[in-house]
Write a protein that holds these residues in place. Sequence first.
Motif: not given
Lengths: 214, 37
Positions: A23-43, B13-19
Amino acid sequence: VLILVGVPLALAVGLLAGGRLDRLGAQRVAWWWVGLVAFAAQLVAVYAAGTPDTLDMALIVGSHVALAAVALANRRLPGAPVVAAGLVLNLAVMLANGGLMPVAPDTLARAGRFEPWKVGAGTPGSRVASSKDVVMPTDQTRLEFLADRYWNGLPGRLGFIFSVGDVLLTAGVFTFVVSTLTTAPATRARKDTPHVSSPRFASGAGLVVPAIWD
Amino acid sequence: LNIHLHRLAANWRVIVAVASLVSFALAGTAGDPVGYG
């Protein structure tokens, strides 16, 4: 780090409460990728040697603004308003003190941070080593009650310093994870995204098909 | 095969979601992104 305890704990609680990880992978989250980019920027801002302080500051402040915007854009998701509140509080104290998170010399000393590789120069106004923090005496810190002023009291690597905003953000993420794991997608679809019809979440084989992280 | 592909996609998708979630939270909490703060 508070969150490195909070996320695994939330996953464990969610699963023990009968939740499902998919269900975590199925959850719709707008702009979900921003967290990854923000974390990379802070590193880059924290660990890359030789980058100008102005760039570091821009990356740190800009990434926090982006994260707050994402939390607000997803405010209908469980826990998201609390996450947004935590981010705004951290951002407020950082902006009020020049762009970095203030931490008092007393707090560093109480947490046993004395070595130069841990605290840098350790003098007022200097950046804490490998950190988004700046050393700032309590009486010179604006919005001091929102600064990195709490210590969990544990020794060595188990010990960490945190702010009120960190606590709120962790609580919001905890709520999001547990609620997402334990709430059926069809229920979420009706409650959170009324424009999405529930058949999109189910395949012909009866499996839950991950929806789109958009 | 269809079911296996669905499961693979779900796991991925779960792995990507957790990451994404952990990255978001680490970047949002002030202090050291991966260390003590």
